[in-house]
Design an enzyme around this catalytic site. Structure first.
Site, PDB file in Angstrom:
ATOM      1  N   THR A 226       0.702  -1.035  -0.117  1.00 12.90           N
ATOM      2  CA  THR A 226      -0.122  -0.075  -0.044  1.00 12.90           C
ATOM      3  C   THR A 226       0.853   1.256  -0.114  1.00 12.90           C
ATOM      4  O   THR A 226       2.063   1.038   0.560  1.00 12.90           O
ATOM      5  CB  THR A 226      -1.006   0.153   1.185  1.00 12.90           C
ATOM      6  N   ASP A 227       0.171   2.350  -0.382  1.00 16.71           N
ATOM      7  CA  ASP A 227       0.869   3.614  -0.368  1.00 16.71           C
ATOM      8  C   ASP A 227       1.170   4.028   0.972  1.00 16.71           C
ATOM      9  O   ASP A 227       1.853   4.868   1.221  1.00 16.71           O
ATOM     10  CB  ASP A 227       0.393   4.736  -1.232  1.00 16.71           C
ATOM     11  N   GLU A 228       0.381   3.574   2.175  1.00 15.05           N
ATOM     12  CA  GLU A 228       0.121   4.282   3.239  1.00 15.05           C
ATOM     13  C   GLU A 228       1.403   4.080   4.059  1.00 15.05           C
ATOM     14  O   GLU A 228       1.971   4.452   5.251  1.00 15.05           O
ATOM     15  CB  GLU A 228      -0.970   3.423   4.316  1.00 15.05           C
TER      16      GLU A 228
ATOM     17  N   TYR B  60      -2.185  -0.677  10.991  1.00 17.92           N
ATOM     18  CA  TYR B  60      -2.291  -1.061   9.629  1.00 17.92           C
ATOM     19  C   TYR B  60      -1.106  -0.802   8.868  1.00 17.92           C
ATOM     20  O   TYR B  60      -0.531  -1.565   8.425  1.00 17.92           O
ATOM     21  CB  TYR B  60      -3.646  -0.670   8.979  1.00 17.92           C
TER      22      TYR B  60
ATOM     23  N   LYS C  87       1.887  -3.297   7.354  1.00 17.40           N
ATOM     24  CA  LYS C  87       2.258  -3.495   5.998  1.00 17.40           C
ATOM     25  C   LYS C  87       3.563  -3.054   5.797  1.00 17.40           C
ATOM     26  O   LYS C  87       4.293  -3.793   5.109  1.00 17.40           O
ATOM     27  CB  LYS C  87       1.398  -2.788   5.010  1.00 17.40           C
TER      28      LYS C  87
HETATM   29  P1  NAD Z   1      -9.732  -7.210   2.136  1.00 21.14           P
HETATM   30  O1  NAD Z   1      -9.969  -6.940   3.445  1.00 21.14           O
HETATM   31  O2  NAD Z   1     -11.312  -6.888   1.286  1.00 21.14           O
HETATM   32  O3  NAD Z   1      -9.605  -8.742   1.806  1.00 21.14           O
HETATM   33  C1  NAD Z   1      -8.672  -9.522   2.574  1.00 21.14           C
HETATM   34  C2  NAD Z   1      -8.670 -10.859   2.246  1.00 21.14           C
HETATM   35  O4  NAD Z   1      -7.577 -11.793   3.119  1.00 21.14           O
HETATM   36  C3  NAD Z   1     -10.006 -11.574   2.795  1.00 21.14           C
HETATM   37  O5  NAD Z   1     -10.754 -12.354   1.863  1.00 21.14           O
HETATM   38  C4  NAD Z   1      -9.684 -12.373   4.257  1.00 21.14           C
HETATM   39  O6  NAD Z   1     -10.544 -13.273   4.500  1.00 21.14           O
HETATM   40  C5  NAD Z   1      -8.430 -12.743   3.741  1.00 21.14           C
HETATM   41  N1  NAD Z   1      -7.616 -12.984   5.017  1.00 21.14           N
HETATM   42  C6  NAD Z   1      -7.385 -12.204   6.074  1.00 21.14           C
HETATM   43  N2  NAD Z   1      -6.368 -12.817   7.195  1.00 21.14           N
HETATM   44  C7  NAD Z   1      -6.129 -13.863   6.213  1.00 21.14           C
HETATM   45  C8  NAD Z   1      -5.300 -14.776   7.204  1.00 21.14           C
HETATM   46  N3  NAD Z   1      -4.846 -14.843   8.102  1.00 21.14           N
HETATM   47  N4  NAD Z   1      -5.113 -16.233   6.383  1.00 21.14           N
HETATM   48  C9  NAD Z   1      -5.696 -15.912   5.071  1.00 21.14           C
HETATM   49  N5  NAD Z   1      -6.407 -15.056   4.622  1.00 21.14           N
HETATM   50  C10 NAD Z   1      -6.670 -14.286   5.326  1.00 21.14           C
HETATM   51  O7  NAD Z   1      -8.738  -6.602   1.626  1.00 21.14           O
HETATM   52  P2  NAD Z   1      -8.471  -5.750   0.002  1.00 21.14           P
HETATM   53  O8  NAD Z   1      -8.802  -4.460   0.215  1.00 21.14           O
HETATM   54  O9  NAD Z   1      -8.650  -6.796  -0.928  1.00 21.14           O
HETATM   55  O10 NAD Z   1      -6.919  -5.617   0.072  1.00 21.14           O
HETATM   56  C11 NAD Z   1      -6.094  -6.721  -0.404  1.00 21.14           C
HETATM   57  C12 NAD Z   1      -4.543  -6.277  -0.206  1.00 21.14           C
HETATM   58  O11 NAD Z   1      -4.185  -5.416  -0.990  1.00 21.14           O
HETATM   59  C13 NAD Z   1      -4.046  -6.235   1.071  1.00 21.14           C
HETATM   60  O12 NAD Z   1      -2.630  -6.627   1.182  1.00 21.14           O
HETATM   61  C14 NAD Z   1      -3.982  -4.566   1.126  1.00 21.14           C
HETATM   62  O13 NAD Z   1      -3.189  -4.418   2.260  1.00 21.14           O
HETATM   63  C15 NAD Z   1      -3.652  -4.152  -0.025  1.00 21.14           C
HETATM   64  N6  NAD Z   1      -4.068  -3.097  -0.566  1.00 21.14           N
HETATM   65  C16 NAD Z   1      -5.432  -2.588  -0.215  1.00 21.14           C
HETATM   66  C17 NAD Z   1      -5.867  -1.459  -1.125  1.00 21.14           C
HETATM   67  C18 NAD Z   1      -7.209  -0.778  -0.970  1.00 21.14           C
HETATM   68  O14 NAD Z   1      -7.370   0.266  -1.142  1.00 21.14           O
HETATM   69  N7  NAD Z   1      -8.210  -1.701  -0.832  1.00 21.14           N
HETATM   70  C19 NAD Z   1      -4.906  -0.506  -1.376  1.00 21.14           C
HETATM   71  C20 NAD Z   1      -3.432  -0.852  -1.706  1.00 21.14           C
HETATM   72  C21 NAD Z   1      -3.188  -2.308  -1.125  1.00 21.14           C
HETATM   73  O1  DAU Z   2      -4.341   4.023   0.504  1.00 15.26           O
HETATM   74  C1  DAU Z   2      -4.370   2.657   0.359  1.00 15.26           C
HETATM   75  C2  DAU Z   2      -5.079   2.118   1.261  1.00 15.26           C
HETATM   76  O2  DAU Z   2      -6.406   2.556   1.231  1.00 15.26           O
HETATM   77  C3  DAU Z   2      -5.299   0.698   1.585  1.00 15.26           C
HETATM   78  O3  DAU Z   2      -3.815   0.247   1.886  1.00 15.26           O
HETATM   79  C4  DAU Z   2      -6.114   0.227   2.872  1.00 15.26           C
HETATM   80  O4  DAU Z   2      -6.221  -1.272   2.820  1.00 15.26           O
HETATM   81  C5  DAU Z   2      -7.577   0.709   2.345  1.00 15.26           C
HETATM   82  O5  DAU Z   2      -8.252   0.490   3.360  1.00 15.26           O
HETATM   83  C6  DAU Z   2      -7.508   2.266   2.215  1.00 15.26           C
HETATM   84  O6  DAU Z   2      -7.237   3.075   3.305  1.00 15.26           O
HETATM   85  P1  DAU Z   2      -7.898   4.412   3.672  1.00 15.26           P
HETATM   86  O7  DAU Z   2      -7.770   4.562   5.296  1.00 15.26           O
HETATM   87  O8  DAU Z   2      -7.265   5.507   2.886  1.00 15.26           O
HETATM   88  O9  DAU Z   2      -9.405   3.909   3.130  1.00 15.26           O
HETATM   89  P2  DAU Z   2     -10.821   4.229   3.826  1.00 15.26           P
HETATM   90  O10 DAU Z   2     -11.909   3.840   2.599  1.00 15.26           O
HETATM   91  O11 DAU Z   2     -11.012   3.657   5.142  1.00 15.26           O
HETATM   92  O12 DAU Z   2     -11.073   5.916   3.866  1.00 15.26           O
HETATM   93  C7  DAU Z   2     -10.863   6.794   2.902  1.00 15.26           C
HETATM   94  C8  DAU Z   2     -10.803   7.943   3.407  1.00 15.26           C
HETATM   95  O13 DAU Z   2     -12.165   8.386   3.822  1.00 15.26           O
HETATM   96  C9  DAU Z   2      -9.752   8.274   4.737  1.00 15.26           C
HETATM   97  O14 DAU Z   2      -9.452   9.501   4.624  1.00 15.26           O
HETATM   98  C10 DAU Z   2     -10.903   8.295   5.800  1.00 15.26           C
HETATM   99  C11 DAU Z   2     -12.008   8.662   5.029  1.00 15.26           C
HETATM  100  N1  DAU Z   2     -13.484   8.244   5.772  1.00 15.26           N
HETATM  101  C12 DAU Z   2     -13.566   6.672   5.594  1.00 15.26           C
HETATM  102  C13 DAU Z   2     -14.837   6.288   6.211  1.00 15.26           C
HETATM  103  C14 DAU Z   2     -14.728   4.574   6.375  1.00 15.26           C
HETATM  104  C15 DAU Z   2     -14.605   8.951   6.213  1.00 15.26           C
HETATM  105  O15 DAU Z   2     -14.448  10.052   6.065  1.00 15.26           O
HETATM  106  N2  DAU Z   2     -15.538   8.274   6.627  1.00 15.26           N
HETATM  107  C16 DAU Z   2     -15.607   6.946   6.680  1.00 15.26           C
HETATM  108  O16 DAU Z   2     -16.803   6.397   7.258  1.00 15.26           O
END
Ligand code: NAD
Ligand code: DAU
Length: 357
Positions: A133-135, A159, A163
């Protein structure tokens, strides 16, 4: 024949990737390894293209025996590692599972790959791809340049810290053991199958049922939004052409403030699902997320120049497709909410913030 293990393939991005790769490749098999936590569901793996090429294994990536057996039995040569605890707010309320899955789980996969591949022909033709992730890069000020692959790590939530630690472990296995790894660090994804704890699906589903739209703090935080299919295409390209040991940043080049994203969702819903008065009336400012990162932005020059990847979806088109998808899938929403204890989550995260959720 390529045998790909997708960890976390029952989650949001993982399930989109499983679909993408099954559609794309004639000569491959995919095994999904997923613990089916609250965030994972077999609902996300229904109606796959070429289902005969897909197998599902339920289990924890921290379970060394299971991971080794899976690699061995399915003759896995490629690991695409998505499995993680992924929600920042949950990491604030309970960091333990984040350390376990994101750090110990990644370590277990790395050790298993090192051992099983080491004992069965070596690392040639093998690949461990880590999805990050970019975080990990921290929080930008308004005038700061976008994150590059060489930007120093500065994670600020449990989180992102977990990561960041997993990224360091993956690179350590490349330098120390020559395990052929690649990494991608991606910005905020959105699209079909995203669990509705994240900003965009939460806002869509709340708006549909006329509930408040909880914007943290002033709503002027900035994220770099990417449609999930673009992310899947980028990972696929890195698997095919990325150089072992390298990291590639992925981002969408869309950086509106949060409140603008919420307004865009409302405007699309006003058109596709009118409810008499504009959905924007539901916007409610609630107390901020502790340690809330202010701004993320990704510099994607490297992946553009080296691999020729660029996002294909605009924010407008991606958001519209996403809203249409959630409007057309009420059964998915119902099942996911029941399986995951969704109402309890809403109460836990938003109850104390107020706003009438
Ligand atoms: P998600 O939370 O939707 O899915 C995570 C999946 O991992 C789920 O299916 C869960 O059951 C499985 N899981 C969790 N713990 C586990 C374990 N111990 N063993 C096996 N499976 C397990 O997540 P996502 O949003 O699809 O993100 C996927 C990946 O991409 C993550 O590594 C996250 O850090 C990364 N990522 C997400 C975003 C985003 O915006 N969602 C952006 C950048 C990177
Ligand atoms: O940047 C990549 C990341 O993006 C991934 O690594 C994470 O897995 C993914 O969850 C996401 O993280 P964020 O914290 O940026 O995403 P989220 O959707 O939770 O929130 C996006 C923005 O919106 C953040 O600034 C918080 C704000 N927010 C979020 C929620 C859930 C609100 O204002 N209200 C809300 O209820």
């Amino acid at each position: 024949m390529q045998n790909i293990l997708v960890t976390g393939g029952a989650g949001f991005i993982g399930s989109n990737f499983v679909r993408h790769i099954l559609r794309a490749g004639a000569d491959l098999r995919v095994v999904t390894l997923d613990a089916l936590t609250y965030a994972g569901s077999l609902e996300n793996l229904k109606d796959l293209p070429h289902p005969e090429k897909h197998a599902f294994v339920q289990g924890d990536i921290c379970d060394r025996t299971l991971v080794e057996n899976t690699l061995d039995q399915h003759k896995i040569d490629t690991i695409v590692h998505f499995a993680a605890e992924s929600h920042v707010d949950r990491s604030i309320l309970g960091p333990g599972p984040f350390v376990q899955t994101n750090l110990v789980g990644t370590f277990t996969l790395l050790e298993s790959a090192r051992l099983v591949w080491g004992e069965s022909g070596g690392f040639d033709g093998r690949r461990f791809h880590h999805v990050s992730t970019d975080e990990v890069f921290g929080s930008l000020g308004p005038g700061d340049p976008a994150f590059r692959e060489v930007t120093p790590y500065d994670p600020r939530s449990p989180y992102s810290a977990s990561k960041a630690g997993s990224d360091h472990l993956v690179r350590a296995y490349f330098h120390t053991y020559a395990l052929p790894v690649t990494l991608t660090n991606c910005s905020n994804n959105y699209g079909p199958y995203q669990f509705p704890e994240k900003l965009i699906p939460l806002m869509i589903l709340n708006a549909i049922r006329g509930a408040p739209l909880p914007v943290y703090g002033d709503g002027l935080q900035v994220r770099d939004w990417l449609y999930v299919e673009d992310h899947c295409e980028a990972i696929h390209l890195v698997l095919e052409k990325g150089r072992p040991g390298e990291t590639y940043n992925i981002g969408g080049g869309n950086q509106p403030v949060n409140i603008e994203i919420v307004r865009l969702v409302c405007a699309i819903l006003d058109e596709l699902h009118p409810q008499g008065t504009p959905h924007e009336r539901l916007i409610t400012h609630v107390p901020d997320r502790p340690g809330h990162d202010r701004r993320y932005a990704m510099d994607i020059t490297k992946i553009q120049a080296e691999l020729g990847w660029s996002p294909r979806h605009t924010l407008g088109s991606g958001l519209r497709t996403t809203v249409e998808w959630y409007l057309s899938r009420p059964e998915w929403v119902t099942v996911i909410a029941q399986q995951s204890g969704y109402n309890e989550w809403l109460e836990k995260n938003y109850g104390k913030r107020g706003g009438g959720m």
